[in-house]
Motif scaffolding. Structure first.
Motif, PDB file in Angstrom:
ATOM      1  N   ASN A 183       7.411   0.903   4.595  1.00  0.00           N
ATOM      2  CA  ASN A 183       6.007   1.030   4.959  1.00  0.00           C
ATOM      3  C   ASN A 183       5.674   0.099   6.131  1.00  0.00           C
ATOM      4  O   ASN A 183       6.152  -1.023   6.200  1.00  0.00           O
ATOM      5  CB  ASN A 183       5.138   0.688   3.750  1.00  0.00           C
ATOM      6  N   SER A 225      -1.254  15.751  -5.770  1.00  0.00           N
ATOM      7  CA  SER A 225      -0.038  14.967  -5.537  1.00  0.00           C
ATOM      8  C   SER A 225       1.145  15.894  -5.284  1.00  0.00           C
ATOM      9  O   SER A 225       1.746  16.422  -6.205  1.00  0.00           O
ATOM     10  CB  SER A 225       0.244  14.073  -6.741  1.00  0.00           C
ATOM     11  N   THR A 253       0.843  -1.188   0.000  1.00  0.00           N
ATOM     12  CA  THR A 253       0.000   0.000   0.000  1.00  0.00           C
ATOM     13  C   THR A 253       0.881   1.241   0.000  1.00  0.00           C
ATOM     14  O   THR A 253       2.088   1.148   0.206  1.00  0.00           O
ATOM     15  CB  THR A 253      -0.915   0.014   1.234  1.00  0.00           C
ATOM     16  N   GLU A 254       0.276   2.390  -0.223  1.00  0.00           N
ATOM     17  CA  GLU A 254       1.039   3.637  -0.192  1.00  0.00           C
ATOM     18  C   GLU A 254       1.543   3.920   1.211  1.00  0.00           C
ATOM     19  O   GLU A 254       0.855   3.654   2.194  1.00  0.00           O
ATOM     20  CB  GLU A 254       0.174   4.816  -0.649  1.00  0.00           C
ATOM     21  N   ARG A 286       5.351  12.383  -4.135  1.00  0.00           N
ATOM     22  CA  ARG A 286       5.314  11.117  -4.867  1.00  0.00           C
ATOM     23  C   ARG A 286       6.039   9.999  -4.130  1.00  0.00           C
ATOM     24  O   ARG A 286       5.953   8.842  -4.526  1.00  0.00           O
ATOM     25  CB  ARG A 286       5.908  11.317  -6.260  1.00  0.00           C
ATOM     26  N   ASP A 287       6.733  10.323  -3.054  1.00  0.00           N
ATOM     27  CA  ASP A 287       7.449   9.301  -2.289  1.00  0.00           C
ATOM     28  C   ASP A 287       6.514   8.306  -1.613  1.00  0.00           C
ATOM     29  O   ASP A 287       6.926   7.190  -1.295  1.00  0.00           O
ATOM     30  CB  ASP A 287       8.344   9.940  -1.222  1.00  0.00           C
ATOM     31  N   ASN A 288       5.268   8.669  -1.385  1.00  0.00           N
ATOM     32  CA  ASN A 288       4.331   7.752  -0.739  1.00  0.00           C
ATOM     33  C   ASN A 288       4.152   6.458  -1.523  1.00  0.00           C
ATOM     34  O   ASN A 288       3.870   5.416  -0.953  1.00  0.00           O
ATOM     35  CB  ASN A 288       2.980   8.424  -0.520  1.00  0.00           C
ATOM     36  N   CYS A 289       4.308   6.508  -2.836  1.00  0.00           N
ATOM     37  CA  CYS A 289       4.178   5.288  -3.642  1.00  0.00           C
ATOM     38  C   CYS A 289       5.542   4.743  -4.057  1.00  0.00           C
ATOM     39  O   CYS A 289       5.625   3.863  -4.899  1.00  0.00           O
ATOM     40  CB  CYS A 289       3.307   5.541  -4.873  1.00  0.00           C
ATOM     41  N   ARG A 290       6.609   5.238  -3.449  1.00  0.00           N
ATOM     42  CA  ARG A 290       7.966   4.805  -3.796  1.00  0.00           C
ATOM     43  C   ARG A 290       8.705   4.199  -2.612  1.00  0.00           C
ATOM     44  O   ARG A 290       9.929   4.192  -2.584  1.00  0.00           O
ATOM     45  CB  ARG A 290       8.767   6.002  -4.300  1.00  0.00           C
ATOM     46  N   THR A 291       7.975   3.695  -1.649  1.00  0.00           N
ATOM     47  CA  THR A 291       8.646   3.120  -0.480  1.00  0.00           C
ATOM     48  C   THR A 291       9.409   1.867  -0.886  1.00  0.00           C
ATOM     49  O   THR A 291       9.070   1.223  -1.884  1.00  0.00           O
ATOM     50  CB  THR A 291       7.630   2.792   0.633  1.00  0.00           C
ATOM     51  N   ASN A 294       3.099   6.609   4.189  1.00  0.00           N
ATOM     52  CA  ASN A 294       2.625   7.870   4.747  1.00  0.00           C
ATOM     53  C   ASN A 294       3.851   8.672   5.168  1.00  0.00           C
ATOM     54  O   ASN A 294       4.209   8.723   6.333  1.00  0.00           O
ATOM     55  CB  ASN A 294       1.694   7.619   5.934  1.00  0.00           C
TER      56      ASN A 294
END
Length: 125
Positions: free
Chosen positions: A84, A39, A4-5, A42-47, A7
């Motif tokens: 995450n 947005s 998941t994204e 964009r780091d939230n989807c790059r963990t 935080n």
């Protein structure tokens, strides 16, 4: 694996776009529902990939025999972004490797099918 994204706070982000917003967007406003569809980070989807369920997702943190972090070695083995929290709840490679119907195994089976069937890898588009 169904990650998941994350935080990641706007002020902790490494993303150049997030760094542009830092001076003009307070954290409380970034966290509010007013800006949910914008947005800015964009780091939230790059963990990092979650390899295991240990506290750091399988990444080595700079711990030494005495349990302390050496400041001179900071960043040597730490992931670029924080792992995450859902890696602790089974969304990681280690816990999905032996589970027949996990996301990891579904994708592995699809890749094996693609490699085994000429109609799926030969020809022109």
């Amino acid at each position: 694996i169904g990650m998941t994204e994350g935080n990641i706070r706007l002020y902790d982000a490494q993303d150049p776009v997030a760094k542009l917003y830092r001076p003009c967007v307070p954290q409380f406003l970034y966290d509010s529902s007013l800006l949910k569809n914008i947005s800015m980070n964009r780091d939230n989807c790059r963990t990092p990939m979650q390899w295991s369920s240990d506290g750091h997702g399988g990444f080595i943190m700079n711990k030494y025999g005495d349990g302390s972090n050496k400041a001179s070695m900071k960043g040597v083995s730490d992931p670029w972004l924080p792992v995450n929290d859902d890696s602790l709840s089974g969304i990681n490679v280690e816990s999905q490797e032996d589970e027949e119907h996990s996301m990891l195994m579904i994708y592995r089976n699809l890749l094996a099918l693609r490699k085994s069937e000429p109609a799926l890898f030969r020809g022109d588009l």
